[in-house]
Design a protein around this motif. Structure first.
Motif, PDB file in Angstrom:
ATOM      1  N   LYS A 253       0.611  -1.125   0.116  1.00 34.78           N
ATOM      2  CA  LYS A 253       0.137   0.042  -0.056  1.00 34.78           C
ATOM      3  C   LYS A 253       0.715   1.299  -0.310  1.00 34.78           C
ATOM      4  O   LYS A 253       0.276   2.487  -0.711  1.00 34.78           O
ATOM      5  CB  LYS A 253      -0.961  -0.041   1.102  1.00 34.78           C
ATOM      6  N   GLU A 254       1.808   0.920   0.498  1.00 40.92           N
ATOM      7  CA  GLU A 254       2.634   2.310   0.668  1.00 40.92           C
ATOM      8  C   GLU A 254       3.484   2.506  -0.339  1.00 40.92           C
ATOM      9  O   GLU A 254       3.775   3.720  -0.857  1.00 40.92           O
ATOM     10  CB  GLU A 254       4.108   2.208   2.031  1.00 40.92           C
ATOM     11  N   THR A 255       3.600   1.455  -1.715  1.00 46.34           N
ATOM     12  CA  THR A 255       4.691   1.870  -2.959  1.00 46.34           C
ATOM     13  C   THR A 255       3.109   1.733  -3.242  1.00 46.34           C
ATOM     14  O   THR A 255       4.029   3.232  -4.491  1.00 46.34           O
ATOM     15  CB  THR A 255       4.519   0.192  -3.108  1.00 46.34           C
ATOM     16  N   LEU A 256       2.047   1.683  -3.366  1.00 48.71           N
ATOM     17  CA  LEU A 256       1.198   2.641  -4.645  1.00 48.71           C
ATOM     18  C   LEU A 256       1.037   4.245  -4.382  1.00 48.71           C
ATOM     19  O   LEU A 256       1.088   4.792  -4.988  1.00 48.71           O
ATOM     20  CB  LEU A 256      -0.188   1.644  -4.288  1.00 48.71           C
ATOM     21  N   LYS A 257       0.546   4.388  -2.713  1.00 48.98           N
ATOM     22  CA  LYS A 257       0.775   5.385  -2.052  1.00 48.98           C
ATOM     23  C   LYS A 257       1.814   6.489  -3.085  1.00 48.98           C
ATOM     24  O   LYS A 257       1.645   7.428  -3.919  1.00 48.98           O
ATOM     25  CB  LYS A 257       1.252   5.295  -0.865  1.00 48.98           C
ATOM     26  N   LEU A 258       3.641   5.835  -3.100  1.00 51.89           N
ATOM     27  CA  LEU A 258       4.256   6.621  -2.927  1.00 51.89           C
ATOM     28  C   LEU A 258       4.025   6.824  -5.122  1.00 51.89           C
ATOM     29  O   LEU A 258       4.276   8.089  -6.194  1.00 51.89           O
ATOM     30  CB  LEU A 258       5.710   5.843  -3.587  1.00 51.89           C
ATOM     31  N   ALA A 259       4.109   4.795  -5.317  1.00 50.47           N
ATOM     32  CA  ALA A 259       3.279   5.344  -7.821  1.00 50.47           C
ATOM     33  C   ALA A 259       2.631   6.459  -7.422  1.00 50.47           C
ATOM     34  O   ALA A 259       2.457   7.523  -8.726  1.00 50.47           O
ATOM     35  CB  ALA A 259       2.254   4.171  -7.882  1.00 50.47           C
ATOM     36  N   GLU A 260       1.602   6.989  -7.175  1.00 47.12           N
ATOM     37  CA  GLU A 260       0.017   7.948  -6.890  1.00 47.12           C
ATOM     38  C   GLU A 260       0.932   9.529  -6.748  1.00 47.12           C
ATOM     39  O   GLU A 260       0.708  10.334  -7.532  1.00 47.12           O
ATOM     40  CB  GLU A 260      -1.347   7.848  -6.118  1.00 47.12           C
ATOM     41  N   LEU A 261       1.206   9.700  -5.784  1.00 42.20           N
ATOM     42  CA  LEU A 261       2.026  11.158  -5.873  1.00 42.20           C
ATOM     43  C   LEU A 261       2.744  11.095  -6.735  1.00 42.20           C
ATOM     44  O   LEU A 261       2.711  12.400  -6.905  1.00 42.20           O
ATOM     45  CB  LEU A 261       2.828  10.904  -4.224  1.00 42.20           C
ATOM     46  N   ILE A 262       3.728  10.200  -7.175  1.00 43.71           N
ATOM     47  CA  ILE A 262       5.181  10.995  -7.961  1.00 43.71           C
ATOM     48  C   ILE A 262       4.222  10.424  -9.568  1.00 43.71           C
ATOM     49  O   ILE A 262       4.791  10.621 -10.687  1.00 43.71           O
ATOM     50  CB  ILE A 262       6.051  10.203  -8.482  1.00 43.71           C
ATOM     51  N   ASP A 263       3.438  10.130  -9.113  1.00 44.92           N
ATOM     52  CA  ASP A 263       2.238   9.804 -10.952  1.00 44.92           C
ATOM     53  C   ASP A 263       3.350   8.935 -11.906  1.00 44.92           C
ATOM     54  O   ASP A 263       3.548   9.126 -12.667  1.00 44.92           O
ATOM     55  CB  ASP A 263       2.102  11.408 -11.526  1.00 44.92           C
ATOM     56  N   ALA A 264       3.221   8.194 -10.932  1.00 45.44           N
ATOM     57  CA  ALA A 264       4.151   6.395 -11.795  1.00 45.44           C
ATOM     58  C   ALA A 264       3.438   5.757 -12.433  1.00 45.44           C
ATOM     59  O   ALA A 264       2.436   5.139 -11.936  1.00 45.44           O
ATOM     60  CB  ALA A 264       5.214   5.621 -10.898  1.00 45.44           C
ATOM     61  N   ASP A 265       3.701   5.256 -13.374  1.00 44.07           N
ATOM     62  CA  ASP A 265       2.846   3.951 -14.284  1.00 44.07           C
ATOM     63  C   ASP A 265       3.682   2.566 -14.216  1.00 44.07           C
ATOM     64  O   ASP A 265       3.077   1.933 -14.769  1.00 44.07           O
ATOM     65  CB  ASP A 265       2.127   4.597 -15.418  1.00 44.07           C
ATOM     66  N   THR A 266       4.716   2.830 -14.611  1.00 45.80           N
ATOM     67  CA  THR A 266       5.409   1.868 -13.827  1.00 45.80           C
ATOM     68  C   THR A 266       6.261   1.138 -13.024  1.00 45.80           C
ATOM     69  O   THR A 266       6.568   1.820 -12.054  1.00 45.80           O
ATOM     70  CB  THR A 266       6.720   1.963 -15.519  1.00 45.80           C
ATOM     71  N   ALA A 267       6.915  -0.406 -12.242  1.00 46.51           N
ATOM     72  CA  ALA A 267       7.453  -0.550 -11.662  1.00 46.51           C
ATOM     73  C   ALA A 267       8.504  -1.326 -12.120  1.00 46.51           C
ATOM     74  O   ALA A 267       7.895  -2.599 -12.706  1.00 46.51           O
ATOM     75  CB  ALA A 267       7.161  -1.100 -10.579  1.00 46.51           C
ATOM     76  N   ILE A 268      10.183  -1.365 -11.930  1.00 46.44           N
ATOM     77  CA  ILE A 268      10.505  -2.148 -12.133  1.00 46.44           C
ATOM     78  C   ILE A 268      11.427  -3.034 -10.756  1.00 46.44           C
ATOM     79  O   ILE A 268      11.234  -2.220 -10.387  1.00 46.44           O
ATOM     80  CB  ILE A 268      12.132  -2.084 -12.552  1.00 46.44           C
ATOM     81  N   LEU A 269      10.924  -4.500 -10.791  1.00 52.77           N
ATOM     82  CA  LEU A 269      11.226  -4.971  -9.542  1.00 52.77           C
ATOM     83  C   LEU A 269      11.994  -6.106  -9.232  1.00 52.77           C
ATOM     84  O   LEU A 269      12.208  -6.936 -10.346  1.00 52.77           O
ATOM     85  CB  LEU A 269       9.523  -5.750  -9.636  1.00 52.77           C
ATOM     86  N   LYS A 270      12.539  -5.895  -8.187  1.00 54.77           N
ATOM     87  CA  LYS A 270      13.009  -7.157  -8.367  1.00 54.77           C
ATOM     88  C   LYS A 270      12.643  -8.584  -8.518  1.00 54.77           C
ATOM     89  O   LYS A 270      12.455  -8.886  -7.475  1.00 54.77           O
ATOM     90  CB  LYS A 270      14.151  -7.147  -6.227  1.00 54.77           C
ATOM     91  N   SER A 271      13.688  -9.372  -9.045  1.00 54.83           N
ATOM     92  CA  SER A 271      13.019 -10.596  -9.359  1.00 54.83           C
ATOM     93  C   SER A 271      12.668 -11.581  -8.277  1.00 54.83           C
ATOM     94  O   SER A 271      14.201 -11.613  -7.312  1.00 54.83           O
ATOM     95  CB  SER A 271      14.009 -11.333 -10.464  1.00 54.83           C
ATOM     96  N   LYS A 272      12.294 -12.962  -8.094  1.00 56.83           N
ATOM     97  CA  LYS A 272      11.707 -13.576  -6.929  1.00 56.83           C
ATOM     98  C   LYS A 272      11.745 -13.185  -5.937  1.00 56.83           C
ATOM     99  O   LYS A 272      11.124 -14.367  -4.679  1.00 56.83           O
ATOM    100  CB  LYS A 272      13.268 -14.804  -7.683  1.00 56.83           C
ATOM    101  N   SER A 273      11.784 -11.911  -5.136  1.00 61.47           N
ATOM    102  CA  SER A 273      10.980 -11.408  -3.846  1.00 61.47           C
ATOM    103  C   SER A 273       9.540 -11.238  -3.372  1.00 61.47           C
ATOM    104  O   SER A 273       8.592 -11.721  -4.459  1.00 61.47           O
ATOM    105  CB  SER A 273      11.196  -9.929  -3.980  1.00 61.47           C
ATOM    106  N   PRO A 274       9.219 -12.171  -2.096  1.00 60.77           N
ATOM    107  CA  PRO A 274       8.052 -11.865  -2.087  1.00 60.77           C
ATOM    108  C   PRO A 274       7.023 -10.996  -2.033  1.00 60.77           C
ATOM    109  O   PRO A 274       6.212 -11.218  -1.989  1.00 60.77           O
ATOM    110  CB  PRO A 274       8.463 -12.749  -0.778  1.00 60.77           C
ATOM    111  N   SER A 275       8.218  -9.919  -2.045  1.00 61.64           N
ATOM    112  CA  SER A 275       6.923  -8.597  -2.108  1.00 61.64           C
ATOM    113  C   SER A 275       7.021  -8.281  -3.929  1.00 61.64           C
ATOM    114  O   SER A 275       6.071  -7.831  -4.577  1.00 61.64           O
ATOM    115  CB  SER A 275       8.027  -7.402  -1.482  1.00 61.64           C
TER     116      SER A 275
END
Ligand code: SF4
Length: 152
Positions: free
Chosen positions: A86-108
Motif C-alpha cells: 500500500k505504501e508503494t502504491l501511495k508513492l506511485a500516486e504521488l509521483i504519477d508513476a505508471d511503471t515499476a521495475i521490481l526485483k526478481s523472485k522476491s515475495p514482495s
C-alpha cells in the motif's frame, strides 16, 4: 516516472542487509528516471530480517486474504507485506508513476517467479505481494531479470 526496487539501485534493503545493485538501475536513479523504494522496509520490517515466503498461490491471494507470508521461523508477517504494498502504491500516486521495475523472485517484488513457500530455493510462477498490488491498480510491473535480458 518509474518506481524501482531500492535494492536494485544499491540500497542495502535486502533481508540479509545487502543489495542487488546493477549499474543500469543505479543509473536510472542517478538520472532521475526512477525513484527507489523498498516495500518491506516501508511496511515496517527491520533490516536485516528473517527471510519470508508466500505460503499459498501468490501475492494476489495474499491481498485477498487467502494466503499468508511467513518467515522461515514461522512468524506471520502478512500485514507488513500488505502495508508495504500500500505504501508503494501511495508513492506511485504521488509521483504519477505508471511503471515499476521490481526485483526478481522476491515475495514482495517478484513479478514472474516467487519461491514456493518451502524455503528450499524452489521457484514457481507467480507475483509477490507488492507486484500483485500494483498490478491490481493498473501499474505495469517489470521483472528486473527480464529487463536486463532485454525482454522489455
Ligand atoms: Fe528489494 Fe523489494 Fe526486497 Fe525491498 S522488498 S529488498 S526492494 S526485493
Amino acid at each position: 516516472m518509474i518506481i524501482i526496487s531500492a535494492c536494485l539501485a544499491g540500497f542495502n534493503t535486502r533481508y540479509d542487509g545487502k543489495n542487488s545493485c546493477h549499474a543500469v538501475f543505479e543509473d536510472m536513479v542517478r538520472t532521475k528516471k526512477a525513484i527507489p523504494f523498498c516495500p518491506e522496509q516501508a511496511g515496517g520490517l527491520p533490516t536485516p530480517r528473517t527471510p519470508a515466503e508466500i505460503i499459498g498461490k501468490d501475492g494476489f491471494e495474499v491481498i485477498k486474504g487467502k494466503a499468508v507470508v511467513l518467515t522461515r521461523d514461522g512468524r506471520d508477517v502478512t500485514e507488513y507485506f500488505i502495508r508495504g504494498a500500500k505504501e508503494t502504491l501511495k508513492l506511485a500516486e504521488l509521483i504519477d508513476a505508471d511503471t515499476a521495475i521490481l526485483k526478481s523472485k522476491s515475495p514482495s517484488c517478484g513479478c514472474r517467479f516467487i519461491y514456493d513457500g518451502k524455503f528450499n530455493g524452489t521457484l514457481k510462477e507467480g507475483m509477490g505481494v507488492t507486484a500483485a498490488y500494483l498490478t491490481a491498480y493498473g501499474l505495469k510491473v517489470i521483472d528486473s531479470d527480464e529487463y536486463l535480458r532485454g525482454l522489455y
